[in-house]
Structures are given as C-alpha cells and as structure tokens.
Design a protein around this motif. Structure first.
Motif, PDB file in Angstrom:
ATOM      1  N   ARG A  57       0.829  -1.209   0.000  1.00  0.00           N
ATOM      2  CA  ARG A  57       0.000   0.000   0.000  1.00  0.00           C
ATOM      3  C   ARG A  57       0.863   1.259   0.000  1.00  0.00           C
ATOM      4  O   ARG A  57       0.579   2.224  -0.722  1.00  0.00           O
ATOM      5  CB  ARG A  57      -0.937  -0.009   1.199  1.00  0.00           C
ATOM      6  CG  ARG A  57      -1.915   1.162   1.229  1.00  0.00           C
ATOM      7  CD  ARG A  57      -2.933   1.024   2.343  1.00  0.00           C
ATOM      8  NE  ARG A  57      -2.309   1.008   3.662  1.00  0.00           N
ATOM      9  CZ  ARG A  57      -2.269  -0.057   4.460  1.00  0.00           C
ATOM     10  NH1 ARG A  57      -2.819  -1.210   4.076  1.00  0.00           N
ATOM     11  NH2 ARG A  57      -1.693   0.004   5.643  1.00  0.00           N
ATOM     12  N   ASP A  58       1.939   1.251   0.759  1.00  0.00           N
ATOM     13  CA  ASP A  58       2.826   2.419   0.808  1.00  0.00           C
ATOM     14  C   ASP A  58       3.477   2.671  -0.555  1.00  0.00           C
ATOM     15  O   ASP A  58       3.622   3.822  -0.982  1.00  0.00           O
ATOM     16  CB  ASP A  58       3.905   2.222   1.870  1.00  0.00           C
ATOM     17  CG  ASP A  58       3.362   2.352   3.290  1.00  0.00           C
ATOM     18  OD1 ASP A  58       2.226   2.849   3.441  1.00  0.00           O
ATOM     19  OD2 ASP A  58       4.073   1.942   4.228  1.00  0.00           O
ATOM     20  N   GLN A  61       0.780   4.134  -2.826  1.00  0.00           N
ATOM     21  CA  GLN A  61       0.438   5.516  -2.474  1.00  0.00           C
ATOM     22  C   GLN A  61       1.560   6.480  -2.822  1.00  0.00           C
ATOM     23  O   GLN A  61       1.317   7.595  -3.294  1.00  0.00           O
ATOM     24  CB  GLN A  61       0.092   5.589  -0.991  1.00  0.00           C
ATOM     25  CG  GLN A  61      -1.226   4.904  -0.644  1.00  0.00           C
ATOM     26  CD  GLN A  61      -1.523   4.913   0.839  1.00  0.00           C
ATOM     27  OE1 GLN A  61      -0.654   5.194   1.677  1.00  0.00           O
ATOM     28  NE2 GLN A  61      -2.765   4.597   1.197  1.00  0.00           N
ATOM     29  N   SER A 102      -6.072  -1.142  -2.337  1.00  0.00           N
ATOM     30  CA  SER A 102      -6.979  -0.316  -3.155  1.00  0.00           C
ATOM     31  C   SER A 102      -7.109  -0.821  -4.585  1.00  0.00           C
ATOM     32  O   SER A 102      -7.271  -0.028  -5.526  1.00  0.00           O
ATOM     33  CB  SER A 102      -6.531   1.146  -3.153  1.00  0.00           C
ATOM     34  OG  SER A 102      -6.542   1.666  -1.841  1.00  0.00           O
TER      35      SER A 102
END
Length: 278
Positions: A57-58, A61, A102
């Motif tokens: 996720r990091d 993002q 996501s």
C-alpha cells in the motif's frame, strides 16, 4: 496500424500489469510506470510475495498510481471438497489484500483439473464465486472472471469463452461479479462481439487486457506480442467493449521471454508508443 488522432485511447486509462515488466521489483515498476506517465498498475501476487499489505500500500500511495486489479485469484477446481474449501479461503485472503492495496478487482483464473467433466468443473467455479460474493461486497472488490484460450482448458481454466463466463454472471446475478476480457484469449471467438454486447447489458464488463498474438507463436505461454506485432484486431475489440459501455482501464498484460530479456525501460517506452495506436 495507422489510427486517426480522434481514435487514440486516453493515456489516463492506461495501466500496465507488473508481469509485463517481470524483471522489475514492485517498487521499481511503480516508480518507472509513474515517471513514464502510466496512471495504473495491476499487481500480480507474485510481485508482492514476502511483502506485507501495508508495504504494498505504501509503494502504491507513494507512486500515485491507481490499481485496477490484483492478479490472480480463482483456481476453484479440484475433486476434493476439502481442497476446494481451502482455495475459497485463500481467495478470501486475496480479496482482503485487494481491498488493502486499493485494487478495484480480483481477477479470477478459475482453474481446471484434467479428466474431470468440464460442466462439473464450471459448477465448482460457480459455487466458489458464490461463496466469495459476501466478501467481495463487504470489501468493495469486484470479482472478474477471465476466460482463457481453449489451449488451457485441460489444466488452467474450464472457462474458455465469454459465453461461459457470462453464464456464471447470469446465474449469480450480482453487481460484484463480472468478466475481464483479454484479447489474447478471446480474439478468435466468432461470437465475441455479441458476447461483449450481452456482458455489457449485464454491466459485467470489468476488465480489458491488451497484448497481441504473434505469428508464428514460438511459445503458447511466454511469447505474447507487443500491440501491433501480431494478428489481433485490437482496435476493433476495443470498439466492441466501448460500444457495450466499458469505460475502464486498458491494461497491458504481456508474457514474453523475449521482452523480459531486454531493457525494461525501452520495453515500457514501446508499450506507451504502441498504446496510442491500439
């Protein structure tokens, strides 16, 4: 191919599958895609092995990329009911992963077991998908059935035509279940245009995957062509899906020993150039 400028697809809808640039680790792929103006990255589970969902996720993002899909779930087919239950459980974990990174959808390669009747296996697939619908709804992750070319019917997928995927969508009748159309697997189907139209009427067109079929093909798995290097009417199929209401991502998914052996940035640049002509 020589498109007119009005027919060129939007760069805002271009996504690349991480398997396409397989030699790049996920952080490098994310960085290079973003720097090259690609806006979406579909993530293969092999690319995130050993990583936590938070780490993935990091990376996503930080890159600013969107994630059309997590690839691949499914593989529902096995004569052992306990094994089928384990695979459903694994798909539940993949849905959770998709939600945490996501990803809009989980692409399902449904699986096949040599020697078992195809209709029975399609029943296993439908039952497996039905078991996942509540998870998909609660996590807001679409389940996209991907029909595979008939050459894979024996051991990779008992769903080989759009019609078979559509039959499952019609059976379960749920807005979280649909189809990923891969031109490599579907271009040969004489009913393709009508099946795409029918899938559109069901609001079941979730994904659209791009590559080309080389002539001659040197390897049926790892010799996909760059768009324009083969025989698929890619722009024609794109028009079909758009006429059926599809407005999602154009996802480049290329398995190629030849391209994997080369400079991946050069390959990515070629993908972007060819995308404008697809």
């Amino acid at each position: 191919m020589h498109p007119d400028s009005n027919d060129s697809p939007s760069r805002d809808r271009l996504a690349v599958h991480t398997i396409t640039t397989k030699p790049w680790a996920l952080p490098i792929a994310a960085d290079r895609y973003a720097a090259s103006g690609v806006t979406g990255m579909s993530i293969w589970i092999e690319a995130i092995e050993g990583m936590s969902n938070a780490e993935v996720r990091d990376i996503v993002q930080t890159s600013g990329l969107q994630v059309p899909a997590l690839v691949r779930g499914g593989f529902f087919c096995d004569p052992d009911a306990n094994e089928r239950a384990k695979r459903i459980k694994n798909n539940r974990k993949l849905i959770e992963t998709a939600a945490e990174i996501s990803a809009e959808m989980l692409v399902l390669v449904v699986g096949a077991t040599p020697g078992e009747p195809l209709e029975l296996q399609r029943q296993w697939v439908r039952e497996g998908i039905e078991a996942l619908i509540e998870d998909a709804q609660s996590h807001k992750v679409q389940l996209a059935i991907e029909p595979l070319h008939p050459m894979y019917a024996a051991d990779k997928s008992c769903i080989n035509r759009m019609a078979e995927a559509r039959a499952i969508c019609e059976s379960v009748r749920n807005p979280w279940v649909g189809i990923a159309v891969d031109v490599y697997h579907t271009w040969w189907d004489p009913d393709l245009e009508n099946e795409i139209r029918l899938a559109g009427e069901l609001d079941a067109l979730f994904g659209f995957h791009l590559c080309d079929w080389r002539v001659p093909t040197r390897d049926l798995l790892n010799d996909r062509g760059l768009m324009g290097d083969g025989c698929i009417d890619i722009r024609g199929i794109r028009r079909m899906v758009e006429a059926a209401g599809f407005s999602g991502w154009n996802e480049v998914e290329i398995f190629s020993d030849e391209h994997w052996a080369g400079d991946q940035q050069v390959f990515l640049d070629k993908i972007i150039d060819r995308y404008s002509d697809c």
